[in-house]
Design an enzyme around this catalytic site. Structure first.
Site, PDB file in Angstrom:
ATOM      1  N   CYS A 113      28.413 -74.712  44.304  1.00 19.56           N
ATOM      2  CA  CYS A 113      26.987 -74.571  44.629  1.00 19.56           C
ATOM      3  C   CYS A 113      26.179 -75.831  44.316  1.00 19.56           C
ATOM      4  CB  CYS A 113      26.393 -73.385  43.871  1.00 19.56           C
ATOM      5  SG  CYS A 113      27.305 -71.866  44.138  1.00 19.56           S
ATOM      6  N   HIS A 256      18.998 -73.710  43.221  1.00 21.04           N
ATOM      7  CA  HIS A 256      20.057 -73.042  43.986  1.00 21.04           C
ATOM      8  C   HIS A 256      19.756 -71.545  43.980  1.00 21.04           C
ATOM      9  CE1 HIS A 256      23.699 -71.304  45.278  1.00 21.04           C
ATOM     10  NE2 HIS A 256      24.101 -70.944  44.070  1.00 21.04           N
ATOM     11  N   ASN A 286      23.241 -65.608  48.218  1.00 24.33           N
ATOM     12  CA  ASN A 286      23.743 -66.879  47.681  1.00 24.33           C
ATOM     13  C   ASN A 286      24.606 -67.556  48.747  1.00 24.33           C
ATOM     14  OD1 ASN A 286      25.154 -68.893  46.354  1.00 24.33           O
ATOM     15  ND2 ASN A 286      25.582 -67.663  44.529  1.00 24.33           N
TER      16      ASN A 286
HETATM   17  O1  UT7 Z   1      26.301 -69.413  42.663  1.00 23.60           O
HETATM   18  C1  UT7 Z   1      26.379 -69.575  41.289  1.00 23.60           C
HETATM   19  C2  UT7 Z   1      27.204 -68.610  40.625  1.00 23.60           C
HETATM   20  N1  UT7 Z   1      26.856 -67.226  40.591  1.00 23.60           N
HETATM   21  C3  UT7 Z   1      25.819 -66.725  39.893  1.00 23.60           C
HETATM   22  O2  UT7 Z   1      24.918 -67.412  39.527  1.00 23.60           O
HETATM   23  C4  UT7 Z   1      25.827 -65.261  39.544  1.00 23.60           C
HETATM   24  C5  UT7 Z   1      25.459 -65.062  38.101  1.00 23.60           C
HETATM   25  N2  UT7 Z   1      25.463 -63.676  37.651  1.00 23.60           N
HETATM   26  C6  UT7 Z   1      24.597 -62.751  38.139  1.00 23.60           C
HETATM   27  O3  UT7 Z   1      23.780 -63.057  38.985  1.00 23.60           O
HETATM   28  C7  UT7 Z   1      24.627 -61.366  37.538  1.00 23.60           C
HETATM   29  O4  UT7 Z   1      25.470 -61.367  36.412  1.00 23.60           O
HETATM   30  C8  UT7 Z   1      25.103 -60.274  38.528  1.00 23.60           C
HETATM   31  C9  UT7 Z   1      24.040 -60.062  39.590  1.00 23.60           C
HETATM   32  C10 UT7 Z   1      26.417 -60.710  39.184  1.00 23.60           C
HETATM   33  C11 UT7 Z   1      25.310 -58.957  37.810  1.00 23.60           C
HETATM   34  O5  UT7 Z   1      24.115 -58.565  37.137  1.00 23.60           O
HETATM   35  P1  UT7 Z   1      24.180 -58.089  35.599  1.00 23.60           P
HETATM   36  O6  UT7 Z   1      22.820 -57.689  35.225  1.00 23.60           O
HETATM   37  O7  UT7 Z   1      24.824 -59.212  34.828  1.00 23.60           O
HETATM   38  O8  UT7 Z   1      25.086 -56.816  35.687  1.00 23.60           O
HETATM   39  P2  UT7 Z   1      26.450 -56.513  34.923  1.00 23.60           P
HETATM   40  O9  UT7 Z   1      27.563 -57.341  35.461  1.00 23.60           O
HETATM   41  O10 UT7 Z   1      26.190 -56.560  33.446  1.00 23.60           O
HETATM   42  O11 UT7 Z   1      26.692 -55.011  35.322  1.00 23.60           O
HETATM   43  C12 UT7 Z   1      25.843 -53.954  34.894  1.00 23.60           C
HETATM   44  C13 UT7 Z   1      26.316 -52.637  35.482  1.00 23.60           C
HETATM   45  C14 UT7 Z   1      27.811 -52.384  35.283  1.00 23.60           C
HETATM   46  O12 UT7 Z   1      27.976 -51.008  35.074  1.00 23.60           O
HETATM   47  P3  UT7 Z   1      28.183 -50.417  33.596  1.00 23.60           P
HETATM   48  O13 UT7 Z   1      29.418 -51.111  33.059  1.00 23.60           O
HETATM   49  O14 UT7 Z   1      26.940 -50.785  32.845  1.00 23.60           O
HETATM   50  O15 UT7 Z   1      28.354 -48.976  33.834  1.00 23.60           O
HETATM   51  C15 UT7 Z   1      28.417 -52.769  36.607  1.00 23.60           C
HETATM   52  O16 UT7 Z   1      29.631 -52.086  36.850  1.00 23.60           O
HETATM   53  O17 UT7 Z   1      26.112 -52.664  36.909  1.00 23.60           O
HETATM   54  C16 UT7 Z   1      27.349 -52.325  37.549  1.00 23.60           C
HETATM   55  N3  UT7 Z   1      27.372 -52.992  38.841  1.00 23.60           N
HETATM   56  C17 UT7 Z   1      26.813 -52.478  39.936  1.00 23.60           C
HETATM   57  N4  UT7 Z   1      26.168 -51.323  40.169  1.00 23.60           N
HETATM   58  C18 UT7 Z   1      25.696 -51.097  41.407  1.00 23.60           C
HETATM   59  C19 UT7 Z   1      27.904 -54.210  39.136  1.00 23.60           C
HETATM   60  N5  UT7 Z   1      27.709 -54.482  40.443  1.00 23.60           N
HETATM   61  C20 UT7 Z   1      27.023 -53.428  40.951  1.00 23.60           C
HETATM   62  C21 UT7 Z   1      26.533 -53.123  42.234  1.00 23.60           C
HETATM   63  N6  UT7 Z   1      25.870 -51.965  42.402  1.00 23.60           N
HETATM   64  N7  UT7 Z   1      26.658 -53.974  43.280  1.00 23.60           N
END
Ligand code: UT7
Length: 329
Positions: A113, A256, A286
């Site tokens: 990215c 980004h 993204n």
């Molecule tokens: O391009 C550069 C690189 N990429 C990035 O910059 C991405 C960086 N990371 C992020 O943007 C965030 O970490 C995410 C958007 C990917 C995830 O958000 P988060 O607030 O960190 O969520 P999490 O991974 O802590 O997940 C929270 C909960 C989990 O459930 P439990 O374990 O709390 O029951 C996940 O399983 O949300 C769940 N979850 C979803 N639920 C509904 C994960 N993906 C989804 C989804 N829909 N699509």
């Protein structure tokens, strides 16, 4: 000798995949995606479109906007994590499609990215050291839908397809460079936190890698989030310092476009106003190396930047890589 951006272009495929569409594909909700990422929809290419096809449209738009012919190009670069092939480079394929001359240096940049920022510094340097080089076209082009695991809800909601292009000119005049500062960095100790595990020499394609879904994006979201905020904030502070500017003197901050929450956190740590931050992640998701160029193109075509305005560009991606640049328009 001053190097300036004289043209911008971007292209995204017509097909829109909304959060509601994704609700029918994996266990997710529009509400979760919007509140965690800021994304509402993304663009998806058809199966016969390659990254070079997306790049071609963006390239033509950037060249047209400046009235420059492809035959005048001396440098052509494509940043991508979804190149047409492992080799040859996507830039060589684009050169042929675009009709750029054989005297044009063509190369790909792999900095995920952060690719457009790495490309920017490389191209500015090359324009200064390559004899008779006047025009460089740098692109970010991604068909991320080709490496997304459409059964993995934690990643498939995030990415989209698009390309963007910046046309640079070194006209040999006494005008100062538009690039006031450019900070680039990387930390390979985090390389496994965001990657496509298989398909390279470390893990060649096999039945096992296909069955194990190892040709798709794997990401430790939370850790990448934390690293992204720290790296973009740090690089932006240094870039501002080197340019001799404070954040209130910046017209647009163009981060980004990975996640609205990441952008908000970086802006808040920099002490920036939210109105200074350009955001279009809601419409494209993204798009990796393409994202900053799409923002710049929308800003230019929307008449949102005036000569003399200062812009702060900052990116973060797999590698881990990061960067920040201050540009005087
Ligand atoms: O391009 C550069 C690189 N990429 C990035 O910059 C991405 C960086 N990371 C992020 O943007 C965030 O970490 C995410 C958007 C990917 C995830 O958000 P988060 O607030 O960190 O969520 P999490 O991974 O802590 O997940 C929270 C909960 C989990 O459930 P439990 O374990 O709390 O029951 C996940 O399983 O949300 C769940 N979850 C979803 N639920 C509904 C994960 N993906 C989804 C989804 N829909 N699509």
């Amino acid at each position: 000798m001053g190097v300036r951006i004289i043209g911008t272009g971007s292209y995204a495929p017509e097909k829109i995949l909304t959060n509601q569409d994704l609700e029918r594909m994996v266990e997710t909700s529009d509400e979760w995606i919007r509140t965690r990422t800021g994304i509402r929809e993304r663009r998806i290419s058809d199966k016969n479109t390659a990254a070079s096809d997306l790049a071609l449209e963006a390239a033509r738009r950037a060249l047209d906007s400046a009235g420059v012919d492809p035959s005048q190009l001396s440098i052509l670069s494509v940043a991508s994590v979804t190149p047409d092939h492992t080799f040859p480079s996507t830039s060589c394929i684009l050169q042929h499609k675009l009709g750029a001359p054989v005297t044009c240096a063509c190369y790909d940049v792999q900095a995920a990215c952060s690719g457009l920022l790495y490309s920017l510094q490389i191209a500015v340097s090359m324009l200064k050291c390559r004899k008779n080089a006047r025009y460089a076209l740098i692109l970010g082009a991604e068909k991320l839908s080709s490496i997304v695991d459409w059964t993995d809800r934690s990643t498939c909601v995030l990415f989209g397809d698009a390309a963007s292009a910046l046309l640079l000119e070194n006209d040999g005049s006494d005008e100062p460079d538009m690039l006031l500062s450019c900070i680039l960095g990387a930390d390979g100790s985090h390389s496994s936190k965001l990657c496509v595990p298989a398909g390279g020499s470390a893990m060649p394609a096999s039945r096992e890698t296909v069955e194990g879904r190892l040709h798709f994006i794997r990401m430790g979201g939370q850790e990448v989030f934390r690293l992204a905020v720290n790296a973009m904030t740090g690089a932006s502070r240094t870039a501002l310092q080197e340019a001799g500017l404070t954040v209130d003197q910046i017209r647009w901050i163009i981060p980004h476009q990975a996640n609205k929450r990441i952008m908000d956190a970086v802006a808040s740590r920099l002490g920036a106003q939210s109105e200074q931050v350009f955001v279009n992640v809601d419409r494209y998701g993204n798009t990796s190396s393409a994202s900053i160029g799409i923002c710049l193109d929308e800003i230019v075509r929307g008449g949102l930047v005036r000569k003399g305005d200062s812009l702060l560009l900052t990116a973060f991606g797999a590698g881990m890589t990061w960067g920040a640049a201050v540009i005087r328009w």
